[in-house]
Write a protein that holds these residues in place. Structure first.
Motif, PDB file in Angstrom:
ATOM      1  N   ILE A   1       0.837  -1.206   0.000  1.00  0.00           N
ATOM      2  CA  ILE A   1       0.000   0.000   0.000  1.00  0.00           C
ATOM      3  C   ILE A   1       0.870   1.253   0.000  1.00  0.00           C
ATOM      4  O   ILE A   1       0.628   2.201  -0.763  1.00  0.00           O
ATOM      5  CB  ILE A   1      -0.956  -0.003   1.206  1.00  0.00           C
ATOM      6  N   ASN A   2       1.899   1.265   0.856  1.00  0.00           N
ATOM      7  CA  ASN A   2       2.774   2.436   0.923  1.00  0.00           C
ATOM      8  C   ASN A   2       3.483   2.671  -0.400  1.00  0.00           C
ATOM      9  O   ASN A   2       3.648   3.815  -0.841  1.00  0.00           O
ATOM     10  CB  ASN A   2       3.797   2.254   2.042  1.00  0.00           C
ATOM     11  N   ALA A   3       3.912   1.589  -1.070  1.00  0.00           N
ATOM     12  CA  ALA A   3       4.561   1.736  -2.376  1.00  0.00           C
ATOM     13  C   ALA A   3       3.595   2.323  -3.394  1.00  0.00           C
ATOM     14  O   ALA A   3       3.970   3.162  -4.219  1.00  0.00           O
ATOM     15  CB  ALA A   3       5.083   0.377  -2.850  1.00  0.00           C
ATOM     16  N   ALA A   4       2.329   1.889  -3.335  1.00  0.00           N
ATOM     17  CA  ALA A   4       1.320   2.419  -4.261  1.00  0.00           C
ATOM     18  C   ALA A   4       1.061   3.895  -4.002  1.00  0.00           C
ATOM     19  O   ALA A   4       0.893   4.686  -4.935  1.00  0.00           O
ATOM     20  CB  ALA A   4       0.029   1.623  -4.138  1.00  0.00           C
ATOM     21  N   VAL A   5       1.030   4.283  -2.730  1.00  0.00           N
ATOM     22  CA  VAL A   5       0.810   5.689  -2.372  1.00  0.00           C
ATOM     23  C   VAL A   5       1.957   6.549  -2.882  1.00  0.00           C
ATOM     24  O   VAL A   5       1.755   7.649  -3.415  1.00  0.00           O
ATOM     25  CB  VAL A   5       0.645   5.846  -0.843  1.00  0.00           C
ATOM     26  N   VAL A   6       3.184   6.047  -2.737  1.00  0.00           N
ATOM     27  CA  VAL A   6       4.351   6.786  -3.214  1.00  0.00           C
ATOM     28  C   VAL A   6       4.271   7.000  -4.719  1.00  0.00           C
ATOM     29  O   VAL A   6       4.515   8.092  -5.230  1.00  0.00           O
ATOM     30  CB  VAL A   6       5.658   6.049  -2.832  1.00  0.00           C
TER      31      VAL A   6
END
Length: 695
Positions: free
Chosen positions: A204-209
């Motif tokens: 999820i964090n990678a997608a947000v970035v």
């Protein structure tokens, strides 16, 4: 562009199909506008207003659906929280496990929503670029300026955090608490420096970035490498993970990068004294340093083409060529030949394998490690840049061995020749060239498999009977797609000319910025030994220390910018501010007030160099978002174009130093700074004119 439309259709989440932007409809409208304007049936104002309304409606549809899905996720998480306090007869561990899986399932749905947002964001960027290209308007400037900064901006809802931070926080917090059976888990809010780790949270964090362009040190530094990837994830990326990679080969690839940068800058502190010892003027150091860059303009192209077939052979060739070039550079002193000196540097430039270094990381490193490898590439370059002058400062000796002289001028050549010999042996023993057949099979599967599956899925989900109006619209769309397929190739650019045609005005501006910052840095570094010797009487060791200190600032500056500043400001804001500060640094460098002092030179040098480094990272980050995806692969890729722009800047800068030297060392500083100032001001003006297109 057609290729993207097909990919968008194939990768749509079927149950959310009607909530995506209608890329096909907007593309057809752009074609209609082009025809109407061509025959004079529509004016500029009508087209802008009409297309703006259409875009507003499409974005509103997407945003309202995003908000609806966020509400559903929030409701699910709220109900899961209530289950914490509900008595149950199930074992405690079993209950915790069930709740953890429920939270992870919510995380998977959030990841699906983020992918939905990302697909729409890419589609919007694509259609804005297409409109500007087909109609010759600056529509993106107008649309972004009027929509992005409005307090009720729906455009920002698509391109920024879209309110998912609170949902991510809730899932992370509750998962962290549940995984401590006694309920005494340390809160993620009390210890933000050690974030809770879970595979779904990491995804999820990678997608947000990716979606928001928020960043950290690793991503910021990694983007300096400008290793372009496809805009949409592909099965080929996953296949690289499956086939594995050789860690030692990656280290050897990065070692090549490091040694080449050491080789480039180890001669800078002594190039002027070496030139004078051979009977030339001190300012000929510009030609000596720049000869390597001139050859690199050519070597970057053939190494990029060679890397389509192999990585091992070009790296071996590079090592042998650099070994020979450094030996000639060192022997020039005893042969008393400036020509041999220059030939040695030209041969060294012909061994520049940076195109291979980039391609190896892009093609052979698993996707999950590619950012770390890219950051390693940039760090190796920065470390080599700092170590080169520092090593030159240590080589302060003078002796002869069998009529061969070893002194401060020749030792850089001998030391680098030995280093390349050792590297060549290690390369021959330890490097493993990946199988090209496997990569080609992966590429074919990535290109053919999804199309067949997508066609099958679309066939299964297509209604048996279409309304007449819809059928006509579909037929028109397919006819338009077929006509564009015949006109546009989806293959990578095969020539420099075809690659140049893919460059939009905003890309050209950013390449100008890249040229400017490399020019300013090369002027500062290459003429440092001559300028400091003339004004301050610095020794070779003093120049080496100054240059090494400049190089050492690269990583700390990137840590600050990548971890803090880039999360506080938009990339385009940092871009413009950095350009202005670089301009101030150049102005401050001029010798106007006598006497010219060490503090003035050192301060102006650090200001110019540090903010040029900041500018490089932000510029390449923006460049990767606006450059055509067709430049992500092939010989003439985006990395090669940026390398050529930077190398050309170094060539021009080194030539400027030598030409200015004909007017005397007393005028060298100001004469070389005037073009630097002019190019910098031009880039600032170009940035302001295209500011809203950097989105």
């Amino acid at each position: 562009m057609v290729e993207f439309g097909k990919k968008l259709k194939q990768r749509q989440i079927q149950e959310w199909k009607r909530y995506y932007i209608n890329y096909k409809l907007m593309k057809r409208k752009v074609k209609q506008y082009a025809k109407q304007i061509e025959v004079g049936a529509a004016d500029r104002r009508h087209v802008l207003i009409d297309f703006s309304v259409m875009l507003d409606n499409q974005i509103e549809k997407v945003v309202l659906f995003i908000l609806e899905q966020q509400g559903l996720l929030a409701s699910r998480i709220s109900k899961l929280r209530e289950q914490h306090a509900v008595p149950t007869q199930q074992p405690h561990i079993s209950k915790i496990s069930e709740l953890c899986e429920a939270y992870r399932a919510a995380g998977q749905d959030l990841l699906k929503l983020l992918f939905f947002v990302e697909m729409n964001a890419i589609g919007l960027r694509k259609i804005l670029k297409k409109f500007d290209k087909r109609l010759g308007y600056r529509f993106t400037d107008y649309y972004v300026q009027t929509r992005a900064n409005h307090p009720y901006s729906q455009l920002q809802q698509v391109f920024r955090h879209v309110g998912v931070g609170a949902v991510v926080g809730a899932i992370s917090h509750n998962l962290a608490n549940l995984q401590d059976r006694q309920g005494r888990c340390l809160s993620i809010y009390d210890h933000p420096s050690t974030p809770f780790k879970d595979p779904i949270i990491d995804s999820i964090n990678a997608a947000v970035v990716r979606l928001t362009y928020s960043t950290n040190f690793l991503h910021f530094v990694g983007r300096h490498a400008f290793i372009m990837e496809e805009e949409l994830p592909s099965t080929a990326d996953d296949a690289v993970d499956e086939q594995g990679y050789h860690l030692m080969s990656l280290f050897l690839n990065l070692a090549n990068t490091f040694l080449y940068m050491v080789n480039t800058y180890i001669v800078v502190p002594t190039a002027d004294s070496y030139s004078m010892s051979l009977g030339a003027a001190a300012t000929v150091c510009g030609v000596v340093i720049g000869a390597m860059a001139v050859a690199q303009l050519l070597s970057s192209v053939y190494f990029s083409a060679w890397s389509n077939k192999s990585y091992f052979r070009p790296l071996v060739f590079s090592s042998i060529v650099l070994l020979v070039g450094n030996v000639l550079y060192a022997l020039a002193y005893d042969l008393d030949s400036l020509a041999v000196l220059l030939v040695g540097r030209i041969i060294c430039g012909l061994g520049s394998a940076r195109a291979v270094n980039r391609r190896y990381i892009s093609d052979c490193v698993p996707l999950k490690m590619r950012m770390q490898a890219s950051a390693g590439f940039v760090s190796a370059s920065a470390l080599g840049m700092a170590c080169g002058p520092a090593l030159a400062g240590l080589l302060q000796t003078n002796f002869k061995f069998y009529k061969i002289t070893f002194n401060k001028d020749t030792l850089p050549g001998w030391v680098m020749a030995l280093a390349w010999l050792i590297y060549l042996v290690l390369l021959w023993i330890s490097f493993e060239d990946p199988a090209r057949e496997a990569e080609e099979n992966i590429s074919r599967q990535a290109n053919s498999g999804p199309l067949e599956n997508g066609a099958l899925e679309s066939g299964l989900t297509r209604p048996l009977i279409l309304r007449t109006e819809e059928k006509h619209q579909q037929d028109d769309d397919e006819e338009y797609e077929d006509s564009e397929v015949s006109k546009e190739s989806h293959k990578p650019a095969s020539t420099i000319r075809s690659a140049y045609r893919l460059l939009t005005p905003s890309v050209k501006v950013q390449l100008l910025i890249y040229f400017m910052l490399k020019y300013a840095m090369e002027i500062l570094l290459a003429e440092s030994s001559v300028v400091t010797s003339y004004y301050f009487g610095w020794s070779t060791s003093s120049v080496a220390i100054f240059l090494a200190c400049l190089g050492v600032t690269v990583l700390p500056v990137n840590i600050i910018v990548g971890s803090y500043i880039s999360n506080m400001f938009k990339d385009r804001q940092i871009l413009l501010a950095s350009e202005i500060v670089v301009c101030i640094g150049i102005i401050f460098s001029f010798h106007i007030i006598s006497p010219y002092s060490v503090p003035q030179y050192v301060c102006s040098g650090f200001i110019t160099f540090i903010f040029a480094e900041v500018l490089e990272g932000v510029n390449l980050s923006l460049l990767s978002t606006v450059m055509s995806s067709k430049l992500s692969r092939g010989t003439y890729n985006g990395g090669l174009l940026s390398t050529e722009a930077g190398t050309l800047a170094r060539v021009v800068a080194d030539g400027t130093i030598t030409l200015a030297g004909y007017f005397g060392e007393s005028r060298l500083l100001n004469l070389t700074l005037i073009p630097s100032l002019f190019i910098c001001i031009s880039s600032i003006i170009a940035t302001i004119c295209n500011y809203n297109s950097f989105y």
